[in-house]
Enzyme design. Structure first.
Site, mmCIF file in Angstrom:
data_model
loop_
_atom_site.group_PDB
_atom_site.id
_atom_site.type_symbol
_atom_site.label_atom_id
_atom_site.label_comp_id
_atom_site.label_asym_id
_atom_site.label_seq_id
_atom_site.Cartn_x
_atom_site.Cartn_y
_atom_site.Cartn_z
ATOM 1 C CG ASP A 196 11.217 -101.714 75.050
ATOM 2 O OD1 ASP A 196 10.336 -101.213 75.777
ATOM 3 O OD2 ASP A 196 11.176 -102.885 74.656
ATOM 4 C CG HIS A 197 7.331 -96.750 75.658
ATOM 5 N ND1 HIS A 197 6.856 -97.606 74.718
ATOM 6 C CD2 HIS A 197 6.341 -96.634 76.578
ATOM 7 C CE1 HIS A 197 5.628 -97.979 75.043
ATOM 8 N NE2 HIS A 197 5.292 -97.414 76.176
ATOM 9 C CG HIS A 241 6.824 -102.715 75.275
ATOM 10 N ND1 HIS A 241 7.864 -101.937 74.841
ATOM 11 C CD2 HIS A 241 5.742 -102.282 74.581
ATOM 12 C CE1 HIS A 241 7.419 -101.064 73.936
ATOM 13 N NE2 HIS A 241 6.140 -101.272 73.759
HETATM 14 C C1 BG6 Z 1 3.340 -99.500 72.316
HETATM 15 C C2 BG6 Z 1 2.435 -100.412 71.546
HETATM 16 O O1 BG6 Z 1 4.680 -99.795 72.066
HETATM 17 O O2 BG6 Z 1 3.073 -99.664 73.705
HETATM 18 C C3 BG6 Z 1 0.988 -100.105 71.838
HETATM 19 O O3 BG6 Z 1 2.678 -100.266 70.165
HETATM 20 C C4 BG6 Z 1 0.730 -100.170 73.318
HETATM 21 O O4 BG6 Z 1 0.115 -100.988 71.155
HETATM 22 C C5 BG6 Z 1 1.755 -99.325 74.070
HETATM 23 O O5 BG6 Z 1 -0.576 -99.664 73.552
HETATM 24 C C6 BG6 Z 1 1.625 -99.535 75.548
HETATM 25 O O6 BG6 Z 1 2.434 -98.598 76.194
HETATM 26 P P1 BG6 Z 1 2.064 -98.032 77.627
HETATM 27 O O7 BG6 Z 1 3.214 -97.174 77.992
HETATM 28 O O8 BG6 Z 1 0.767 -97.291 77.460
HETATM 29 O O9 BG6 Z 1 1.891 -99.234 78.484
#
Ligand code: BG6
Length: 497
Positions: free
Chosen positions: A179-180, A242
């Site tokens: 989960d980044h 997230h």
């Molecule tokens: C991804 C989603 O996991 O996270 C995207 O699939 C979203 O739809 C993105 O735009 C948002 O990530 P960050 O790091 O740009 O907030």
């Protein structure tokens, strides 16, 4: 802990994530010396490409996305290899055996292999089984780890089924559910802020906190990902993973020590305490929205239904706002308001802790609220808002702020989320990866919303560039609160699904 020599096998190597995030992350780790020289990257996909063709593609991507250049870029690309495999045919995986042998020999990586599943989710169960058919999951000769991208399942039942499928061939200690958001510096900083300061923790509970707001706003639309997004929506794309992980970081108890087990025990514990939503709760406390045409950053943009890959009658939500509660001693009675959406006025991920007001307003009826604002992105930082005396006659209070910005830490070289998480996976540190019980707890929480939507689906329109449907403002206003960045005038919401 150093990174051991290893081979990183990326399934889905011809995809967008590989070119935009994964290879750039590996390149940056290499550039700053975190990866050493004894590693190889084997791209795997159905498309027939030679090593040189794959290198060329990644070379272009690195120039485009990272402005890479010079001898480091050339040297890094030497570590890239490619093998075409029909990823749904177990027999075809035999091609990986000689390739991996050759790479492990060449780089002295003793069988250590990190598999990254950056494929359509339909292959998440298939690839482990096909790898196992050739013994590529066993750890007799080097470690074998598997990183699984989101979405981990489509709902609670499919998430459980996927777990069973993967666990048939890989043990939990080998599985890294990425989960980044957990790789973001400021999300981790939340833990340091909370647990390494005596100042905040005594106040971090229902006695002093009035409510908590979590916003994950994006100004972009679905871009080229309409096909994927339409089957997902804001609930599965952002909330289930997230934002609930961020909520867990805000609300969890201090772990005894920082290691994968105690951290993830605490995360799972707090997620299990999320108050289960009844149909009545969903009706009253959840708002779904879908963007229509409007203006974002001065640019006219189309509505969701006009986006490429989106069916013209789709009722997929691109916005969600909800109120939830955590049933435990620390948080009983404290509402958490969470919202996320695409085509909102700006990109910001922010947590706002609203503290209770003074029990007796001595100086002013309207003393400013005490707030702690934790900005995850952009302009990562922390801001504390409180009241001080307005200069001049009388004792009127005015809101002032004390700000800390990560950019002020001059010598910081922040790792991006993918850099950090890839590095951790190579080191065998699963602390920042989602454990199966936590993933299930998130799905269990989201499931009543999915069910309610399927049965009674109400999705309100909102204009691109606004802060979502007015219903979201009403939701929080019913409890006497306001979202942190209230929108300007909005049109009356209309039901689209
Ligand atoms: C991804 C989603 O996991 O996270 C995207 O699939 C979203 O739809 C993105 O735009 C948002 O990530 P960050 O790091 O740009 O907030």
């Amino acid at each position: 802990m150093n990174v051991e020599n290893c081979c990183i096998v990326i399934f889905g190597a011809s995809g967008d994530l590989t070119a935009r995030k994964l290879v750039p992350a590996l390149y940056n780790l290499y550039k700053v010396g975190r990866l050493g020289k004894h590693f190889s990257v084997l791209g795997v996909a159905r498309t027939g490409l030679s090593d040189d063709e794959f290198r060329q593609k990644m070379h272009e991507a690195l120039i485009k996305f990272e402005q890479a250049s010079g001898p480091e870029l050339e040297a890094f690309c030497e570590h890239l290899y490619y093998q075409a495999v029909n990823t749904s045919d177990a027999l075809d995986y035999a091609k990986l055996l000689p390739r991996l042998d050759e790479l492990h020999d060449k780089y002295g990586s003793s069988g250590n292999t990190l598999y990254y599943l950056s494929t359509p989710p339909s292959l998440y169960g298939v690839i482990p089984e096909c790898l196992a058919a050739h013994g590529l999951n066993t750890e007799e000769f080097g470690w074998k780890r598997i990183i699984v991208e989101k979405p981990f399942g489509y709902d609670i039942e499919t998430a459980k089924a996927l777990d069973i499928q993967i666990h048939r061939f890989f043990e939990e200690h080998q599985i890294y559910r990425i989960d980044h958001y957990l790789g973001k510096e400021t999300v981790q900083n939340l833990l340091v802020l909370r647990f390494s300061n005596g100042l905040f923790e005594p106040l971090w509970n229902r006695n002093f906190i009035d409510y908590v707001e979590i916003t994950g706003a994006e100004s972009i639309g679905v871009e080229e990902r309409g096909g994927y997004y339409d089957g997902s929506g804001a609930m599965r794309d952002m909330l289930q993973n997230h934002l609930l992980q961020v909520l867990a970081m805000v609300a969890m108890e201090p772990p005894a020590i920082i290691n994968a087990t105690s951290m993830r025990d605490e995360v799972a514990k707090v997620l299990h305490c999320l108050h289960p939503l009844s149909a009545e709760n969903v009706k009253n406390d959840v708002v779904l929205g879908q963007y229509v045409a409007g203006t974002v950053d001065g640019e006219q943009v189309v509505g969701y239904l006009e986006e490429k890959g989106v069916p013209p009658d789709s009722s997929t939500e691109t916005f969600i706002a909800l109120k939830c509660e955590i049933d435990n001693w620390r948080w009983a009675g404290v509402p958490f308001y969470v919202r996320s959406g695409k085509r909102l006025p700006t990109r910001v991920t922010e947590i706002v802790i609203h503290f209770k007001t003074t029990p007796h307003p001595v100086f002013s009826q309207n003393a400013p609220e005490n707030k702690l604002i934790i900005r995850i992105q952009p302009d990562e930082g922390i801001s504390m808002r409180f009241g001080l005396k307005k200069p001049g006659a009388g004792f009127e209070a005015k809101e002032v702020s004390m700000d800390f910005s990560y950019a002020d830490l001059a010598s910081t070289n922040l790792l991006t989320a993918y850099e950090r998480l890839l590095l951790d996976a190579m080191k065998g540190d699963a602390t920042l990866f989602a454990r199966t019980d936590a993933v299930h707890a998130c799905w269990r929480f989201v499931q009543p919303i999915l069910d309610y939507k399927a049965a009674h689906g109400r999705v309100y329109e909102y204009e691109s560039g606004s802060w979502g449907p007015t219903e979201a403002d009403k939701l929080i206003a019913r409890h006497g609160k306001l979202w942190g960045k209230p929108s300007g005038a909005k049109k009356k919401a209309k039901v689209v699904g």
